[in-house]
Write a protein that holds these residues in place. Structure first.
Motif, mmCIF file in Angstrom:
data_model
loop_
_atom_site.group_PDB
_atom_site.id
_atom_site.type_symbol
_atom_site.label_atom_id
_atom_site.label_comp_id
_atom_site.label_asym_id
_atom_site.label_seq_id
_atom_site.Cartn_x
_atom_site.Cartn_y
_atom_site.Cartn_z
ATOM 1 N N ASP A 161 0.196 6.674 2.512
ATOM 2 C CA ASP A 161 -1.014 7.197 3.143
ATOM 3 C C ASP A 161 -2.088 6.140 3.325
ATOM 4 O O ASP A 161 -3.210 6.449 3.742
ATOM 5 N N ARG A 201 -12.098 -0.697 -7.409
ATOM 6 C CA ARG A 201 -11.177 -0.247 -6.370
ATOM 7 C C ARG A 201 -9.818 0.148 -6.935
ATOM 8 O O ARG A 201 -9.138 1.019 -6.403
ATOM 9 N N SER A 226 -3.531 4.386 0.963
ATOM 10 C CA SER A 226 -4.374 4.211 -0.222
ATOM 11 C C SER A 226 -3.862 3.041 -1.066
ATOM 12 O O SER A 226 -2.740 2.557 -0.887
ATOM 13 N N GLN A 234 0.839 -1.200 0.000
ATOM 14 C CA GLN A 234 0.000 0.000 0.000
ATOM 15 C C GLN A 234 0.873 1.249 0.000
ATOM 16 O O GLN A 234 2.043 1.212 0.393
ATOM 17 N N LYS A 235 0.278 2.353 -0.427
ATOM 18 C CA LYS A 235 0.995 3.622 -0.429
ATOM 19 C C LYS A 235 1.161 4.126 1.005
ATOM 20 O O LYS A 235 0.507 3.650 1.924
#
Length: 636
Positions: free
Chosen positions: A163, A215, A165, A160-161
């Protein structure tokens, strides 16, 4: 309404043999009398009226009605004033006063959750594929004779990033595919990417069977991901869930005011522990829907295989019924769901008729025979089955302290009693590292060094055991935490030597598996395996041979499931010669103790293990060693 759907398509859909009904039902661009627009078609036999409503008409239920185009309940319509990108649902009314808004069961695109509408697709059928070479190469050698080593991935939590996301299909193509290729896997298995409303269902409770989840991007961006996999020599397997669907109001449940996709008998339909409903497998239109869906993933998304989830839940009427409830029985007095059995046979016959090289993998925990046998011999027609028995036995065995393993030696060897009864995949999947089961490395007893050594041993034993292979993401670098379905993997662990060494070990083991024909060529043929010594329970050491069609490729595998080093350990060999160690999981660079066999081992003309000759080797602790006659060299 003339010319929208042919009489033949309608007839075949209601007969359960329209295997490309996704080209007919749903929302499609269409030309009628020189006019361009979108054609809509939906099956709703209990509805009094059906219309299309959405962002294009301010969700007015009455402005875009459909007409009934078959007596069995197909409704269709053509509209010029609906634009690509519009959100839509079907507005249905029933004579009993029920009314509801439903997403399109055949939608190709859906809104991003928590929104639930279908989307008129922008990029319908305009993707230009670049995988001709891959598609042409698949039929040259049967998959049974090739290495199949699968990396199981949950798209949203592989990485995941910062942040929190999610990476898109496009971004994952740049991150995941090079990693999988470097690690030496042959296939990626993607946990379900069909549209689903609830993240914590992991994609196994679906509302949009033909809709790639929004998504991570658009349908064409997903196709580009598959395309890039193929261009890099990696196959793609999609988890597929035909056994049940979720109860969300906008989905398939009570679609037209009455049970339609589910069994009308709630006792037969209900999956209480999952909170889901079972498809009515005996209904012809459901057969058209599900078979078309499987073929859709092959036909339009170019996947190479599907792993059919929870087959046992389909096969048995009482799979999810508590002891406090009365049993359900079929017309012959058995507990098998005869309709599901017939459906699975029809499914596999259809898939292989149109995709002869398909991988059809049954995730089946039952003991029903002939799962991978052809339907014409009474089988279910899959070509692979997950070996859940091997997985359960091995994890149970590995969790015992090594001192006690000698009393449970049968768990180690029993799988060879049935290893060739089906075409098996050996899975260490996501299901084994969730719900308090602990991560794989954390299942291993002992101190940290012993845990890592035993995990290397488990992986080495799996790779040398007959059958294709599967490992869930994170297992390759020994993630200590259970899989968390809301967070990315703990990639920071690679800063620690043992975890980094584990990934290097898995990488080399994966490449070794591809390089040595004896480890994959006769996976499903008893001629590819021969015991040397399965009986040494006292020392928890086993020895066996893996073979290919070329006798010179034969490998001798020695597995030691205790921390004791054995010197001058005698192992029977079939012929005189010089044997060298070609792989050892105890190498220093893997985090091992360095108990290797550096010298050549000449055979002695003395019978051992019912063999005419024997060699004497060093057996490292908690390790797998592989020997080969003549010129193979130690991997350095």
């Amino acid at each position: 309404m003339p010319n929208l759907i042919t009489e033949d398509d309608i007839y075949l859909f209601h007969q359960g043999t329209n295997y490309f009904s996704h080209r007919i039902l749903g929302c499609h661009p269409h030309q009628s009398d020189g006019r361009e627009g979108f054609r809509f078609a939906v099956w709703a036999p209990h509805a009094r009226s059906v219309s299309v409503t959405g962002s294009f008409n301010d969700w007015n239920w009455d402005s875009h009605p459909l007409e009934q185009c078959s007596e069995a309940g197909l409704w269709c319509g053509f509209f010029e004033d609906i634009e690509a990108g519009s959100s839509y649902k079907y507005a249905l009314r029933h004579d009993n006063g029920w009314s509801g808004l439903k997403a399109d069961p055949f939608a190709r695109q859906s809104e991003l959750r928590p929104a639930t509408a279908s989307v008129v697709p922008y990029d319908y059928a305009d993707y230009s594929w670049n995988d001709d070479e891959w598609m042409a190469s698949k039929g040259k050698t049967p998959s049974y004779e090739q290495p199949v080593n699968i990396y199981e991935v949950h798209f949203g939590t592989w990485k995941q990033k910062e942040d929190g996301s999610l990476y898109t299909y496009k971004e994952m193509a740049e991150l995941l595919i090079p990693y999988v290729k470097e690690m030496g896997y042959t296939h990626i298995e993607l946990m379900p990417l069909a549209e689903h409303p609830f993240d914590l269902s992991w994609g196994y409770q679906i509302t949009g069977y033909f809709s790639v989840t929004s998504r991570y991007g658009t349908p064409n961006e997903f196709k580009a991901f598959v395309d890039e996999c193929h261009q890099q020599g990696i196959g793609v397997i999609m988890d597929w869930v035909p056994g049940h669907f979720c109860r969300d109001d906008h989905g398939l449940r009570m679609f037209d005011g009455e049970p339609l996709f589910e069994y009308a008998d709630i006792e037969k339909a209900d999956k209480p522990s999952w909170g889901t409903l079972t498809f009515d497998f005996g209904r012809p239109e459901i057969q058209s829907f599900l078979v078309s869906n499987a073929l859709f993933w092959f036909d339009e998304c170019h996947v190479d295989g599907i792993r059919v989830d929870a087959v046992a839940s389909m096969l048995y009427l009482n799979f999810d019924r508590g002891d406090d409830k009365p049993k359900l029985y079929n017309t012959y007095g058995g507990e098998e769901n005869l309709e599901a059995l017939a459906f699975l046979r029809k499914l596999n016959e259809a898939v292989f008729a149109f995709n002869p090289t398909a991988l059809m993998m049954a995730e089946d925990s039952s003991d029903i025979p002939l799962v991978t046998a052809p339907t014409y011999t009474g089988g279910l027609g899959f070509n692979y089955k997950w070996n859940m028995g091997w997985m359960n036995d091995m994890l149970k065995y590995m969790e015992y302290d090594s001192y006690y393993r000698k009393w449970h030696h049968n768990l180690l060897t029993f799988s060879f009693m049935y290893a060739f009864s089906e075409n098996y995949v050996l899975p260490l999947s996501h299901d084994e590292v969730v719900h308090g089961k602990k991560a794989l490395v954390d299942k291993m007893p002992g101190d940290q060094w012993q845990q890592f050594a035993q995990l290397r041993l488990l992986y080495g034993y799996k790779m040398t055991h007959p059958g294709k292979k599967l490992l869930f993401m994170g297992g390759e670098f020994a993630q200590y935490a259970e899989w968390r379905d809301q967070e990315g993997l703990d990639w920071l662990l690679l800063d620690y030597p043992l975890h980094d060494a584990m990934r290097s070990y898995v990488k080399e083991l994966n490449h070794l598996y591809k390089e040595l024909p004896a480890l994959h060529e006769l996976d499903h043929d008893g001629k590819g395996f021969e015991w040397v010594d399965p009986h040494n329970s006292e020392q928890s050491v086993i020895c066996f041979q893996r073979k290919s069609r070329n006798p010179e490729d034969t490998l001798l595998v020695v597995c030691n499931f205790t921390p004791v080093v054995h010197y001058d350990y005698k192992i029977g060999v079939p012929e005189p010669g010089t044997y060298e160690e070609v792989f050892n999981s105890d190498l220093d660079r893997y985090g091992g103790s360095g108990q290797v066999n550096e010298d050549k081992h000449f055979s002695f003309p003395e019978q051992w293990h019912s063999m005419p000759q024997h060699i004497q080797v060093k057996v490292p602790p908690f390790a797998v060693s592989i020997f080969k006659k003549s010129h193979a060299a130690l991997r350095s």
